[in-house]
Design a protein around this motif. Structure first.
Motif, PDB file in Angstrom:
ATOM      1  N   PRO A  45      15.556   3.494   2.980  1.00 27.22           N
ATOM      2  CA  PRO A  45      15.657   4.833   3.573  1.00 27.22           C
ATOM      3  C   PRO A  45      14.295   5.509   3.653  1.00 27.22           C
ATOM      4  O   PRO A  45      13.308   5.038   3.067  1.00 27.22           O
ATOM      5  N   ASN A  46      14.241   6.614   4.376  1.00 29.56           N
ATOM      6  CA  ASN A  46      13.010   7.389   4.460  1.00 29.56           C
ATOM      7  C   ASN A  46      12.532   7.772   3.065  1.00 29.56           C
ATOM      8  O   ASN A  46      13.327   8.196   2.224  1.00 29.56           O
ATOM      9  N   GLY A  47      11.221   7.628   2.834  1.00 29.10           N
ATOM     10  CA  GLY A  47      10.668   7.978   1.543  1.00 29.10           C
ATOM     11  C   GLY A  47      10.861   6.935   0.468  1.00 29.10           C
ATOM     12  O   GLY A  47      10.565   7.190  -0.709  1.00 29.10           O
ATOM     13  N   ALA A  48      11.320   5.738   0.837  1.00 30.42           N
ATOM     14  CA  ALA A  48      11.578   4.700  -0.160  1.00 30.42           C
ATOM     15  C   ALA A  48      10.305   4.069  -0.694  1.00 30.42           C
ATOM     16  O   ALA A  48      10.321   3.418  -1.745  1.00 30.42           O
ATOM     17  N   GLY A  49       9.190   4.216   0.034  1.00 33.06           N
ATOM     18  CA  GLY A  49       7.927   3.628  -0.411  1.00 33.06           C
ATOM     19  C   GLY A  49       7.491   2.409   0.379  1.00 33.06           C
ATOM     20  O   GLY A  49       6.536   1.727   0.002  1.00 33.06           O
ATOM     21  N   LYS A  50       8.158   2.148   1.502  1.00 32.40           N
ATOM     22  CA  LYS A  50       7.855   0.947   2.290  1.00 32.40           C
ATOM     23  C   LYS A  50       6.418   0.949   2.801  1.00 32.40           C
ATOM     24  O   LYS A  50       5.674  -0.021   2.615  1.00 32.40           O
ATOM     25  N   SER A  51       6.036   2.017   3.484  1.00 31.10           N
ATOM     26  CA  SER A  51       4.694   2.070   4.063  1.00 31.10           C
ATOM     27  C   SER A  51       3.624   2.128   2.989  1.00 31.10           C
ATOM     28  O   SER A  51       2.528   1.575   3.164  1.00 31.10           O
ATOM     29  N   THR A  52       3.931   2.780   1.869  1.00 26.93           N
ATOM     30  CA  THR A  52       2.961   2.829   0.778  1.00 26.93           C
ATOM     31  C   THR A  52       2.757   1.438   0.186  1.00 26.93           C
ATOM     32  O   THR A  52       1.628   1.022  -0.091  1.00 26.93           O
ATOM     33  N   LEU A  53       3.848   0.703  -0.010  1.00 29.52           N
ATOM     34  CA  LEU A  53       3.721  -0.673  -0.500  1.00 29.52           C
ATOM     35  C   LEU A  53       2.914  -1.509   0.490  1.00 29.52           C
ATOM     36  O   LEU A  53       2.049  -2.295   0.084  1.00 29.52           O
ATOM     37  N   LEU A  54       3.183  -1.335   1.777  1.00 27.12           N
ATOM     38  CA  LEU A  54       2.432  -2.090   2.776  1.00 27.12           C
ATOM     39  C   LEU A  54       0.943  -1.774   2.670  1.00 27.12           C
ATOM     40  O   LEU A  54       0.101  -2.675   2.764  1.00 27.12           O
ATOM     41  N   SER A  55       0.600  -0.504   2.471  1.00 23.49           N
ATOM     42  CA  SER A  55      -0.810  -0.125   2.369  1.00 23.49           C
ATOM     43  C   SER A  55      -1.461  -0.717   1.118  1.00 23.49           C
ATOM     44  O   SER A  55      -2.661  -0.999   1.109  1.00 23.49           O
ATOM     45  N   LEU A  56      -0.682  -0.926   0.053  1.00 24.31           N
ATOM     46  CA  LEU A  56      -1.209  -1.614  -1.122  1.00 24.31           C
ATOM     47  C   LEU A  56      -1.467  -3.081  -0.815  1.00 24.31           C
ATOM     48  O   LEU A  56      -2.470  -3.653  -1.254  1.00 24.31           O
ATOM     49  N   LEU A  57      -0.569  -3.691  -0.056  1.00 26.72           N
ATOM     50  CA  LEU A  57      -0.736  -5.102   0.307  1.00 26.72           C
ATOM     51  C   LEU A  57      -1.886  -5.316   1.281  1.00 26.72           C
ATOM     52  O   LEU A  57      -2.477  -6.393   1.318  1.00 26.72           O
ATOM     53  N   THR A  58      -2.197  -4.302   2.076  1.00 21.57           N
ATOM     54  CA  THR A  58      -3.326  -4.432   3.010  1.00 21.57           C
ATOM     55  C   THR A  58      -4.663  -4.215   2.315  1.00 21.57           C
ATOM     56  O   THR A  58      -5.705  -4.610   2.841  1.00 21.57           O
ATOM     57  N   GLY A  59      -4.658  -3.573   1.157  1.00 18.57           N
ATOM     58  CA  GLY A  59      -5.900  -3.217   0.493  1.00 18.57           C
ATOM     59  C   GLY A  59      -6.392  -1.832   0.849  1.00 18.57           C
ATOM     60  O   GLY A  59      -7.423  -1.386   0.338  1.00 18.57           O
ATOM     61  N   GLU A  60      -5.659  -1.134   1.722  1.00 16.75           N
ATOM     62  CA  GLU A  60      -6.050   0.227   2.084  1.00 16.75           C
ATOM     63  C   GLU A  60      -5.977   1.154   0.874  1.00 16.75           C
ATOM     64  O   GLU A  60      -6.805   2.064   0.718  1.00 16.75           O
ATOM     65  N   ARG A  61      -4.969   0.936   0.021  1.00 17.37           N
ATOM     66  CA  ARG A  61      -4.828   1.715  -1.202  1.00 17.37           C
ATOM     67  C   ARG A  61      -4.913   0.780  -2.400  1.00 17.37           C
ATOM     68  O   ARG A  61      -4.544  -0.395  -2.317  1.00 17.37           O
ATOM     69  N   THR A  68      -2.613  -6.194  -6.780  1.00 18.02           N
ATOM     70  CA  THR A  68      -2.252  -6.820  -5.510  1.00 18.02           C
ATOM     71  C   THR A  68      -3.252  -7.927  -5.233  1.00 18.02           C
ATOM     72  O   THR A  68      -4.443  -7.803  -5.546  1.00 18.02           O
ATOM     73  N   GLU A  69      -2.760  -9.030  -4.639  1.00 18.75           N
ATOM     74  CA  GLU A  69      -3.603 -10.192  -4.404  1.00 18.75           C
ATOM     75  C   GLU A  69      -3.449 -10.691  -2.976  1.00 18.75           C
ATOM     76  O   GLU A  69      -2.380 -10.556  -2.369  1.00 18.75           O
ATOM     77  N   LEU A  70      -4.506 -11.263  -2.463  1.00 24.09           N
ATOM     78  CA  LEU A  70      -4.482 -11.966  -1.188  1.00 24.09           C
ATOM     79  C   LEU A  70      -4.956 -13.383  -1.457  1.00 24.09           C
ATOM     80  O   LEU A  70      -6.074 -13.581  -1.945  1.00 24.09           O
ATOM     81  N   GLU A  71      -4.079 -14.351  -1.230  1.00 23.96           N
ATOM     82  CA  GLU A  71      -4.359 -15.772  -1.440  1.00 23.96           C
ATOM     83  C   GLU A  71      -4.919 -16.041  -2.835  1.00 23.96           C
ATOM     84  O   GLU A  71      -5.879 -16.793  -3.015  1.00 23.96           O
ATOM     85  N   GLY A  72      -4.325 -15.375  -3.830  1.00 27.21           N
ATOM     86  CA  GLY A  72      -4.664 -15.628  -5.216  1.00 27.21           C
ATOM     87  C   GLY A  72      -5.834 -14.841  -5.759  1.00 27.21           C
ATOM     88  O   GLY A  72      -6.110 -14.896  -6.960  1.00 27.21           O
ATOM     89  N   THR A  73      -6.521 -14.099  -4.900  1.00 29.23           N
ATOM     90  CA  THR A  73      -7.675 -13.302  -5.322  1.00 29.23           C
ATOM     91  C   THR A  73      -7.319 -11.822  -5.243  1.00 29.23           C
ATOM     92  O   THR A  73      -6.774 -11.381  -4.232  1.00 29.23           O
ATOM     93  N   PRO A  74      -7.591 -11.047  -6.288  1.00 25.47           N
ATOM     94  CA  PRO A  74      -7.305  -9.609  -6.225  1.00 25.47           C
ATOM     95  C   PRO A  74      -7.927  -8.984  -4.976  1.00 25.47           C
ATOM     96  O   PRO A  74      -9.070  -9.306  -4.608  1.00 25.47           O
ATOM     97  N   LEU A  75      -7.182  -8.112  -4.328  1.00 29.10           N
ATOM     98  CA  LEU A  75      -7.671  -7.511  -3.090  1.00 29.10           C
ATOM     99  C   LEU A  75      -8.988  -6.766  -3.292  1.00 29.10           C
ATOM    100  O   LEU A  75      -9.830  -6.733  -2.397  1.00 29.10           O
ATOM    101  N   ARG A  76      -9.184  -6.212  -4.464  1.00 30.06           N
ATOM    102  CA  ARG A  76     -10.441  -5.494  -4.712  1.00 30.06           C
ATOM    103  C   ARG A  76     -11.634  -6.448  -4.727  1.00 30.06           C
ATOM    104  O   ARG A  76     -12.792  -6.005  -4.643  1.00 30.06           O
ATOM    105  N   GLY A  77     -11.395  -7.755  -4.835  1.00 33.01           N
ATOM    106  CA  GLY A  77     -12.478  -8.729  -4.857  1.00 33.01           C
ATOM    107  C   GLY A  77     -12.916  -9.219  -3.488  1.00 33.01           C
ATOM    108  O   GLY A  77     -13.863  -9.998  -3.379  1.00 33.01           O
TER     109      GLY A  77
END
Length: 264
Positions: A45-61, A68-77
């Protein structure tokens, strides 16, 4: 003794990831993996956190807790350029500040590859992306003159032109008519079959049920369940999460679950 078999790292992973703004917890301890070759739909539902989770997976947040990791490496790396070559992102906003033509907007997707051997593929990548999103005929139009749906498709073409193996799409069907909703999800399904890891935030549960390999249901910042559409899209769970009664019917051709609101 034989060497242990190595398991490839998932394309994307959130591990007990949380994100807060002040006292508001927008994502609360979510663990989710996305593999190459699959399409995962984030619903809720609206406000469930979907877009926020997506932004964590993208590395934006950056998560307030967890990782959060991309291909086994932390996104911050990851540095910005390498990250742009590995993952492409479509946000809900489709704003372009200047009077660029559609072809120029799509060409922006090739920016991460400038100065590399891959820039020789620019012309084909741009033409292919525009064809797959049905915007070739709009190539010379100024982006700001397009309808909402046309802007959404042109923005998706920019993402495809990036030729990244991980693709994250935030509500790509929101402004689209019925035909283009189906075409965009069909395209997302094709990209996954070609080996990409695809995450799509979508509100239409029946679209999710028709095209996703797995559906991840979020509610109040938490991941309620993730699994195959027929396992996840049940009348009991969807009615509870969305706060409205529904029934589930099977598509007579595909057998995929279709979510129908109970109307008096």
């Amino acid at each position: 003794m034989s060497a242990p078999k190595l398991t490839p790292a998932p394309a994307l992973a959130a591990r007990e990831a949380s994100y807060s703004v002040g006292q508001a917890v927008l994502v609360d301890g979510v663990t989710l993996e996305v593999n190459h070759g699959e399409l995962v739909a984030l619903v809720g539902p609206n406000g469930a956190g979907k877009s926020t989770l997506l932004s964590l997976l993208t590395g934006e947040r950056v998560p307030s807790a967890g990782s959060t990791e991309l291909e086994g490496t932390p996104l911050r790396g990851w540095n910005h350029k390498d990250l742009a070559r590995r993952r492409a992102v479509l946000t809900q906003e489709n704003h372009v500040a200047f009077s660029f033509r559609v072809s120029e907007v799509v060409e922006m997707g090739r920016a991460p590859w400038r100065g590399t051997e891959a820039d020789s593929d620019d012309e084909f990548a741009i033409a292919d992306a525009m064809a797959r999103t049905d915007v070739t005929h709009l190539a010379e139009r100024v982006f700001s003159s397009l309808s909402g749906g046309e802007k959404a498709r042109a923005s998706l073409a920019r993402v495809l032109a990036q030729r990244a193996p991980i693709i994250l799409l935030d509500e790509p069907t929101a402004a689209l008519d019925l035909r283009h909703q189906e075409e965009v999800l069909t395209l997302a399904r094709e990209l996954a079959r070609e080996g990409a890891a695809v995450v799509v935030v979508v509100h239409d549960l029946s679209l999710a049920g028709a095209y996703a390999d797995r559906v991840a249901v979020m509610d109040r910042g938490q991941l309620v369940i993730a699994g195959a559409p027929r396992e996840v899209l049940t009348a009991e769970l969807i009615s509870r999460v969305y706060g409205t009664p529904v029934r589930i019917v099977s598509d007579p051709v595909t057998g995929n679950p279709v979510v129908v609101p109970e109307r008096s």
